[in-house]
Enzyme design. Structure first.
Site, mmCIF file in Angstrom:
data_model
loop_
_atom_site.group_PDB
_atom_site.id
_atom_site.type_symbol
_atom_site.label_atom_id
_atom_site.label_comp_id
_atom_site.label_asym_id
_atom_site.label_seq_id
_atom_site.Cartn_x
_atom_site.Cartn_y
_atom_site.Cartn_z
ATOM 1 N N HIS A 71 -6.218 -7.316 -0.502
ATOM 2 C CA HIS A 71 -6.337 -5.889 -0.781
ATOM 3 C C HIS A 71 -5.547 -5.539 -2.049
ATOM 4 C CE1 HIS A 71 -6.761 -6.303 3.662
ATOM 5 N NE2 HIS A 71 -7.777 -5.500 3.445
ATOM 6 N N ASP B 111 -4.453 -12.806 3.393
ATOM 7 C CA ASP B 111 -5.709 -12.357 3.991
ATOM 8 C C ASP B 111 -6.925 -12.602 3.101
ATOM 9 O OD1 ASP B 111 -4.636 -10.493 2.269
ATOM 10 O OD2 ASP B 111 -4.630 -8.840 3.702
ATOM 11 N N ASP C 55 -2.615 -10.817 -2.264
ATOM 12 C CA ASP C 55 -3.196 -10.262 -1.046
ATOM 13 C C ASP C 55 -4.658 -9.886 -1.340
ATOM 14 O OD1 ASP C 55 -2.033 -8.766 1.690
ATOM 15 O OD2 ASP C 55 -3.797 -7.775 0.844
ATOM 16 N N HIS D 126 0.820 -1.228 0.000
ATOM 17 C CA HIS D 126 0.000 0.000 0.000
ATOM 18 C C HIS D 126 0.848 1.270 0.000
ATOM 19 C CE1 HIS D 126 -3.653 -2.219 0.418
ATOM 20 N NE2 HIS D 126 -3.355 -2.694 1.612
HETATM 21 ZN ZN LIG Z 1 -4.051 -7.197 2.713
#
Ligand SMILES: [Zn+2]
Length: 309
Positions: A164, A246, A162, A125
């Site tokens: 996200h 995740d 991931d 991120h």
């Molecule tokens: Zn994540």
């Protein structure tokens, strides 16, 4: 040649405070699981610090100074709503990015077949000038740009499973046709980027958003239909994996329903592409994963596949 495992005790000293999901126990359970007998032949290496020159390929010096200035002498400091730093965070962030660069060097130099970096804070991120989402430096982007400069290769790919979207990696890569970023992620979900229509300057960004509660079949279909063919078409000379766990069915931060077997499956598929285009060169780095037992077992499945390459 064997699989390398890079980590550093400094990564345990990045303290995010009571109850924060991105906690040091994540790394503890992974390292404990990788002490098991089947992982005896991992080549365990201590992560060096990333150098300022390595970090500067992704993050401007002023940003690095700003991150380091935010590190408190005691207690905790918030650099954004959910990104916390403690006295040990600067050293941890340097070791996390340094692990990926060192793993790139060992794999490109032929010392290791492939490598997994068990590090935190995570990185995907972190945008060139913005810390967010538990991330300070973009470890995989730093590793990818290091690989290109240090080893004279033209094409480096990052694949990110991931849950996200790796907005930071996309931001670092989208205007550079020699860098490729492909991501499967839940949508809608933090950080909100990663729509299928975001393609980058040369089709070098591939986003495969999955609806909440999608599981193995949707994930595997997206990979087989789009991610793997486009990755192979890009023909990376090195493949870096943003290995977040995740999207696991047990994870508390999102609703995808992947299993340990899916992580084994995608790792094997990625290794097959890398064997055809990149002489098998794969470097993987930990991103998210917040259910501790699932994180340990999914990471074990991923590393098991790396070792059997
Ligand atoms: Zn994540």
């Amino acid at each position: 040649m064997v699989t390398g495992l890079y980590s550093h005790s400094a990564c345990l000293s990045h303290d995010t405070g009571e109850g924060h999901p991105e906690c040091a126990d994540r790394l503890r359970v992974i390292l404990a699981r990788l002490e098991g007998e089947e992982f005896l032949y991992l080549d365990r290496r201590e992560a060096p610090r990333a150098t300022p020159a390595q970090i500067s390929r992704v993050h401007p010096g002023a940003y690095v100074d700003q991150v380091m200035a935010a590190i408190p002498a005691r207690g905790l400091n918030y650099v954004d709503g959910d990104t916390v730093v403690s006295p040990g965070s600067g050293e941890a962030a340097l070791r996390a990015a340094g692990a990926v660069c060192a793993a790139v060097d060992a794999v490109m130099g032929g010392e290791l077949r492939n490598a997994f970096c068990a590090v935190r804070p995570p990185g995907h991120h972190a945008e060139p000038d913005q810390a967010m989402g538990f991330c300070l430096f973009n470890n995989v982007a730093i590793g990818a740009t290091h690989a290109r400069d240090r080893w004279g290769i033209q094409r480096v790919a990052v694949v990110d499973f991931d849950v996200h979207h790796g907005n930071g990696t996309q931001a670092a890569f989208e205007s550079d046709a020699g860098l490729f970023y492909a991501s499967t992620h839940q949508m809608p979900l933090y950080p909100g980027t990663g729509a299928a229509g975001e393609h980058g300057v040369a089709g070098n960004i591939v986003n495969l958003p999955l609806r909440p509660y999608a599981g193995s079949s949707e994930f595997r279909a997206a990979c087989e239909r789009s991610l793997l063919p486009k990755l192979e078409q890009f023909a990376p000379e090195l493949l870096i994996v943003s290995a977040g766990f995740d999207a696991h069915v047990a994870d508390p931060l999102a609703q995808l329903q992947l299993t340990d077997q899916d992580y084994y499956w995608i790792t094997e598929k990625l290794l097959q592409v890398a064997s055809r285009t990149a002489q098998g060169r794969v470097v993987s780095a930990l991103e998210g994963g917040y259910d501790l037992p699932a994180l340990a077992s999914a990471t074990a499945a991923h590393v098991r596949a790396l070792m059997l390459a």
